[in-house]
Design an enzyme around this catalytic site. Structure first.
Site, PDB file in Angstrom:
ATOM      1  N   ARG A   1       7.642  17.423   2.443  1.00 16.17           N
ATOM      2  CA  ARG A   1       6.269  17.737   2.053  1.00 16.17           C
ATOM      3  C   ARG A   1       5.771  19.102   2.502  1.00 16.17           C
ATOM      4  O   ARG A   1       4.664  19.495   2.135  1.00 16.17           O
ATOM      5  CB  ARG A   1       5.327  16.637   2.567  1.00 16.17           C
ATOM      6  CG  ARG A   1       5.660  15.262   2.015  1.00 16.17           C
ATOM      7  CD  ARG A   1       5.812  15.287   0.493  1.00 16.17           C
ATOM      8  NE  ARG A   1       6.184  13.978  -0.038  1.00 16.17           N
ATOM      9  CZ  ARG A   1       6.652  13.791  -1.249  1.00 16.17           C
ATOM     10  NH1 ARG A   1       6.821  14.808  -2.059  1.00 16.17           N
ATOM     11  NH2 ARG A   1       6.973  12.582  -1.669  1.00 16.17           N
TER      12      ARG A   1
ATOM     13  N   GLU B   1      -3.013  -0.355   6.081  1.00 16.35           N
ATOM     14  CA  GLU B   1      -4.051   0.389   5.380  1.00 16.35           C
ATOM     15  C   GLU B   1      -5.321  -0.448   5.220  1.00 16.35           C
ATOM     16  O   GLU B   1      -5.250  -1.667   5.057  1.00 16.35           O
ATOM     17  CB  GLU B   1      -3.517   0.797   4.002  1.00 16.35           C
ATOM     18  CG  GLU B   1      -4.452   1.660   3.188  1.00 16.35           C
ATOM     19  CD  GLU B   1      -3.805   2.073   1.872  1.00 16.35           C
ATOM     20  OE1 GLU B   1      -4.475   1.986   0.830  1.00 16.35           O
ATOM     21  OE2 GLU B   1      -2.601   2.465   1.889  1.00 16.35           O
TER      22      GLU B   1
ATOM     23  N   ARG C   1     -14.453  -3.324  -6.780  1.00 15.24           N
ATOM     24  CA  ARG C   1     -13.790  -2.030  -6.524  1.00 15.24           C
ATOM     25  C   ARG C   1     -13.132  -1.457  -7.774  1.00 15.24           C
ATOM     26  O   ARG C   1     -12.779  -0.276  -7.798  1.00 15.24           O
ATOM     27  CB  ARG C   1     -12.734  -2.191  -5.427  1.00 15.24           C
ATOM     28  CG  ARG C   1     -11.612  -3.155  -5.791  1.00 15.24           C
ATOM     29  CD  ARG C   1     -10.612  -3.327  -4.682  1.00 15.24           C
ATOM     30  NE  ARG C   1      -9.648  -4.379  -5.011  1.00 15.24           N
ATOM     31  CZ  ARG C   1      -8.527  -4.587  -4.324  1.00 15.24           C
ATOM     32  NH1 ARG C   1      -8.224  -3.824  -3.295  1.00 15.24           N
ATOM     33  NH2 ARG C   1      -7.712  -5.556  -4.679  1.00 15.24           N
TER      34      ARG C   1
ATOM     35  N   ARG D   1     -10.588  -5.079  -0.491  1.00 10.09           N
ATOM     36  CA  ARG D   1     -10.763  -6.523  -0.717  1.00 10.09           C
ATOM     37  C   ARG D   1     -11.698  -7.085   0.342  1.00 10.09           C
ATOM     38  O   ARG D   1     -12.347  -8.111   0.124  1.00 10.09           O
ATOM     39  CB  ARG D   1      -9.428  -7.255  -0.620  1.00 10.09           C
ATOM     40  CG  ARG D   1      -8.453  -6.963  -1.747  1.00 10.09           C
ATOM     41  CD  ARG D   1      -7.236  -7.868  -1.624  1.00 10.09           C
ATOM     42  NE  ARG D   1      -7.615  -9.272  -1.781  1.00 10.09           N
ATOM     43  CZ  ARG D   1      -6.868 -10.291  -1.387  1.00 10.09           C
ATOM     44  NH1 ARG D   1      -5.701 -10.079  -0.791  1.00 10.09           N
ATOM     45  NH2 ARG D   1      -7.275 -11.535  -1.583  1.00 10.09           N
TER      46      ARG D   1
ATOM     47  N   SER E   1      -8.464  -2.084   3.357  1.00  6.50           N
ATOM     48  CA  SER E   1      -8.466  -2.726   2.043  1.00  6.50           C
ATOM     49  C   SER E   1      -9.890  -2.980   1.570  1.00  6.50           C
ATOM     50  O   SER E   1     -10.704  -3.542   2.324  1.00  6.50           O
ATOM     51  CB  SER E   1      -7.710  -4.057   2.096  1.00  6.50           C
ATOM     52  OG  SER E   1      -7.885  -4.776   0.886  1.00  6.50           O
TER      53      SER E   1
END
Length: 217
Positions: free
Chosen positions: A183, A83, A155, A87, A85
């Site tokens: 789902r 994923e 963030r 950061r 990030s």
């Protein structure tokens, strides 16, 4: 990676046999494997998705992925998840904001899920309030970056659950089918149902026979 034929040949290798094209016999074999829960052949076909979704969808999806590795009967689900990030990236944030006609009421007889669509006036009020809340968070986030605060702390000012994130999901055909069985259910969260429908559309084009057999009838 693979096709319906991959499932067939993974099963037939036990007898040192291989099919070069799907036959009626092969279709019956896929049906048998799915019906009897012989799951290992379905883990030799793999599909990769790039997904862009609000964090509230991503975390629900991830919760499912973690659980599936230990789900009874699945064995090794052959899944990977990478994923983006915040950061490291400071690209312009995007947020999911329901339109006035998309806000749902709390369910009458449950602690989770949702009920009917609320009155438009109420939905319009909360769309406007959420947009204002997001704008304020972005302003504070950008101000923190401009003042030299590191991205991984700046963030914290971003409203989290509606923030869009991007990730790669690589999973076996069996694992994708398990996700869809969970789902696509009527009581799944509406937002993740919409993503599940898109996942189904893609996987059905690649594995039309197998995915139909693996989905709950």
């Amino acid at each position: 990676m693979g096709s319906d034929l991959t499932v067939v040949n993974a099963a037939r290798v036990s007898y040192a046999k291989q099919s070069d094209a799907l036959t009626e016999k092969d279709l019956r074999l896929i049906q048998f494997l799915a019906r009897e829960g012989h799951t290992s052949p379905f883990r030799h076909a793999v599909i990769q998705y790039e997904i862009y979704a609000p964090l509230m969808v991503a975390r629900q999806w991830w919760k499912y992925v973690i659980g599936s590795a230990h789900y009874e009967g699945t064995g090794d689900s052959l899944e990977a998840w990478n994923e983006s990030s915040r950061r490291y990236i400071t690209e312009e944030p995007a947020f999911y904001t329901p339109a006035a006609g998309q806000w749902r009421s709390a369910p009458a007889n449950s602690k989770q899920g949702s009920g009917d669509i609320v009155a438009w006036e109420l939905g319009e009020k909360y769309t406007r309030e959420l947009m204002n809340y997001v704008d304020l968070g972005i302003q504070k986030y950008e101000a923190a970056l401009a003042d030299g605060i590191c991205a991984e702390q700046a963030r914290l000012f971003l409203p989290a659950y509606g923030l869009y994130v991007r990730w790669y999901w690589t999973a076996s055909l069996q694992s994708v089918a398990h996700f869809l069985n969970q789902r696509l259910e009527h009581d799944a969260q509406k937002e993740i149902q919409d993503y599940a429908k898109a996942v189904l559309e893609i996987v059905k084009a690649l594995f039309p026979v197998t995915i139909d057999e693996l989905l709950s009838k």
